[in-house]
Design a protein around this motif. Structure first.
Motif, PDB file in Angstrom:
ATOM      1  N   UNK A  65       4.187   5.393  -0.713  1.00 49.24           N
ATOM      2  CA  UNK A  65       4.225   5.044   0.711  1.00 49.24           C
ATOM      3  C   UNK A  65       4.071   3.537   0.845  1.00 49.24           C
ATOM      4  N   UNK A  66       4.694   2.971   1.889  1.00 48.91           N
ATOM      5  CA  UNK A  66       4.668   1.522   2.095  1.00 48.91           C
ATOM      6  C   UNK A  66       4.307   1.197   3.529  1.00 48.91           C
ATOM      7  N   UNK A  67       3.732   0.016   3.682  1.00 48.35           N
ATOM      8  CA  UNK A  67       3.541  -0.556   5.008  1.00 48.35           C
ATOM      9  C   UNK A  67       4.231  -1.915   4.996  1.00 48.35           C
ATOM     10  N   UNK A  68       4.915  -2.192   6.089  1.00 54.09           N
ATOM     11  CA  UNK A  68       5.540  -3.498   6.271  1.00 54.09           C
ATOM     12  C   UNK A  68       5.028  -4.044   7.599  1.00 54.09           C
ATOM     13  N   UNK A  69       4.523  -5.264   7.566  1.00 49.64           N
ATOM     14  CA  UNK A  69       3.994  -5.896   8.779  1.00 49.64           C
ATOM     15  C   UNK A  69       4.636  -7.274   8.927  1.00 49.64           C
ATOM     16  N   UNK A  70       4.977  -7.613  10.167  1.00 44.39           N
ATOM     17  CA  UNK A  70       5.509  -8.945  10.457  1.00 44.39           C
ATOM     18  C   UNK A  70       4.406  -9.731  11.156  1.00 44.39           C
ATOM     19  N   UNK A  71       3.933 -10.783  10.482  1.00 43.21           N
ATOM     20  CA  UNK A  71       2.847 -11.618  10.998  1.00 43.21           C
ATOM     21  C   UNK A  71       3.362 -13.049  11.096  1.00 43.21           C
ATOM     22  N   UNK A  72       3.407 -13.574  12.310  1.00 48.08           N
ATOM     23  CA  UNK A  72       3.898 -14.944  12.547  1.00 48.08           C
ATOM     24  C   UNK A  72       5.247 -15.186  11.867  1.00 48.08           C
ATOM     25  N   UNK A  73       6.143 -14.205  11.973  1.00 46.00           N
ATOM     26  CA  UNK A  73       7.484 -14.336  11.422  1.00 46.00           C
ATOM     27  C   UNK A  73       7.596 -14.057   9.935  1.00 46.00           C
ATOM     28  N   UNK A  74       6.484 -13.806   9.260  1.00 46.04           N
ATOM     29  CA  UNK A  74       6.495 -13.526   7.828  1.00 46.04           C
ATOM     30  C   UNK A  74       6.323 -12.022   7.609  1.00 46.04           C
ATOM     31  N   UNK A  75       7.176 -11.451   6.757  1.00 45.65           N
ATOM     32  CA  UNK A  75       7.079 -10.029   6.452  1.00 45.65           C
ATOM     33  C   UNK A  75       6.149  -9.831   5.263  1.00 45.65           C
ATOM     34  N   UNK A  76       5.140  -8.990   5.468  1.00 44.40           N
ATOM     35  CA  UNK A  76       4.164  -8.659   4.423  1.00 44.40           C
ATOM     36  C   UNK A  76       4.278  -7.165   4.132  1.00 44.40           C
ATOM     37  N   UNK A  77       3.978  -6.789   2.895  1.00 43.62           N
ATOM     38  CA  UNK A  77       4.052  -5.364   2.573  1.00 43.62           C
ATOM     39  C   UNK A  77       2.977  -4.974   1.565  1.00 43.62           C
ATOM     40  N   UNK A  78       2.701  -3.689   1.537  1.00 42.42           N
ATOM     41  CA  UNK A  78       1.746  -3.118   0.580  1.00 42.42           C
ATOM     42  C   UNK A  78       2.169  -1.680   0.315  1.00 42.42           C
ATOM     43  N   UNK A  79       1.710  -1.133  -0.818  1.00 39.80           N
ATOM     44  CA  UNK A  79       2.037   0.239  -1.183  1.00 39.80           C
ATOM     45  C   UNK A  79       0.763   1.031  -1.431  1.00 39.80           C
ATOM     46  N   UNK A  80       0.917   2.343  -1.325  1.00 40.01           N
ATOM     47  CA  UNK A  80      -0.156   3.266  -1.650  1.00 40.01           C
ATOM     48  C   UNK A  80       0.491   4.517  -2.241  1.00 40.01           C
ATOM     49  N   UNK A  81      -0.256   5.253  -3.045  1.00 37.68           N
ATOM     50  CA  UNK A  81       0.318   6.386  -3.767  1.00 37.68           C
ATOM     51  C   UNK A  81      -0.549   7.625  -3.639  1.00 37.68           C
ATOM     52  N   UNK A  82       0.123   8.790  -3.744  1.00 37.52           N
ATOM     53  CA  UNK A  82      -0.551  10.088  -3.759  1.00 37.52           C
ATOM     54  C   UNK A  82      -0.109  10.799  -5.031  1.00 37.52           C
ATOM     55  N   UNK A  83      -1.053  11.301  -5.802  1.00 38.25           N
ATOM     56  CA  UNK A  83      -0.765  12.030  -7.038  1.00 38.25           C
ATOM     57  C   UNK A  83      -0.639  13.516  -6.730  1.00 38.25           C
ATOM     58  N   UNK A  84       0.431  14.132  -7.226  1.00 40.34           N
ATOM     59  CA  UNK A  84       0.669  15.565  -7.047  1.00 40.34           C
ATOM     60  C   UNK A  84       0.399  16.247  -8.383  1.00 40.34           C
ATOM     61  N   UNK A  85      -0.560  17.147  -8.403  1.00 36.12           N
ATOM     62  CA  UNK A  85      -0.989  17.794  -9.641  1.00 36.12           C
ATOM     63  C   UNK A  85      -0.991  19.308  -9.487  1.00 36.12           C
ATOM     64  N   UNK A  86      -0.936  19.989 -10.627  1.00 36.77           N
ATOM     65  CA  UNK A  86      -1.107  21.438 -10.627  1.00 36.77           C
ATOM     66  C   UNK A  86      -2.602  21.740 -10.776  1.00 36.77           C
ATOM     67  N   UNK A  87      -3.029  22.916 -10.349  1.00 35.47           N
ATOM     68  CA  UNK A  87      -4.458  23.261 -10.404  1.00 35.47           C
ATOM     69  C   UNK A  87      -5.011  23.346 -11.824  1.00 35.47           C
TER      70      UNK A  87
END
Length: 177
Positions: A65-87
């Motif tokens: 998953x990503x977030x994109x933010x525009x701050x004072x005309x500059x595009x910033x981004x960050x990522x985050x992850x989710x792990x999918x596992x079996x029981x």
């Protein structure tokens, strides 16, 4: 800008609601949270944004998953992850299929477990996806010998770890490494 997601580990095949929190140190004219396929989850402006989505992963792996933010005309981004596992299953009995207690969604089997043995001479089992391994099981700080066997559970490849010895009726606290 930052992005956090909760929970960070979920079960394959289960429907799970993911909650996202995006933060920007400075006021953003736009904040957008998307998945790796580009599907928008939430949008807004300001210094924070919360969003959620429900997913049902069909296989093991990582959802991005990503977030994109525009701050004072500059595009910033960050990522985050989710792990999918079996029981991970554990318990006691005469066969690995008796291991029916499901551990919380975990990427590794390591941790503390409490197992009740209800019949004399039953074995203790840990049944983990074949992508995981158990190197050691400790009972009261002493090594508990286990034997590993490849098995099928839920139509998938698992490894069954069975205690070499049967145990008396009682409750046992174990550390898995």
């Amino acid at each position: 800008v930052s992005l956090s997601v909760s929970p960070t580990t979920i079960f394959v095949g289960d429907s799970s609601t993911l909650v996202f929190s995006a933060k920007s140190k400075d006021n953003a004219s736009s904040i957008i949270i998307t998945d790796d396929n580009g599907t928008q989850i939430a949008s807004g402006s300001g210094t924070s944004l919360v969003g959620s989505t429900t997913v049902t992963p069909s296989s093991e792996g990582i959802l991005g998953y990503s977030v994109t933010a525009v701050v004072n005309g500059t595009t910033l981004s960050a990522k985050s992850y989710v792990n999918c596992v079996r029981p991970i299953y554990y318990g006691s009995g005469t066969n690995y299929t008796d291991a029916t207690i499901v551990a919380g969604a975990k990427q590794v089997p390591n941790g503390k477990y409490t197992i009740s043995v209800n019949s004399t001479n039953n074995y203790i089992y840990f049944v983990v996806p074949s992508s995981m391994t158990i190197s050691k099981v400790l009972m009261n700080g002493l090594s508990m010998p286990m034997q590993a066997t490849s098995v099928q559970k839920d139509g998938q490849s698992y490894t069954s770890y069975q205690s070499i010895n049967g145990y008396d009726v009682g409750t046992y606290n174990l550390d898995v490494e």
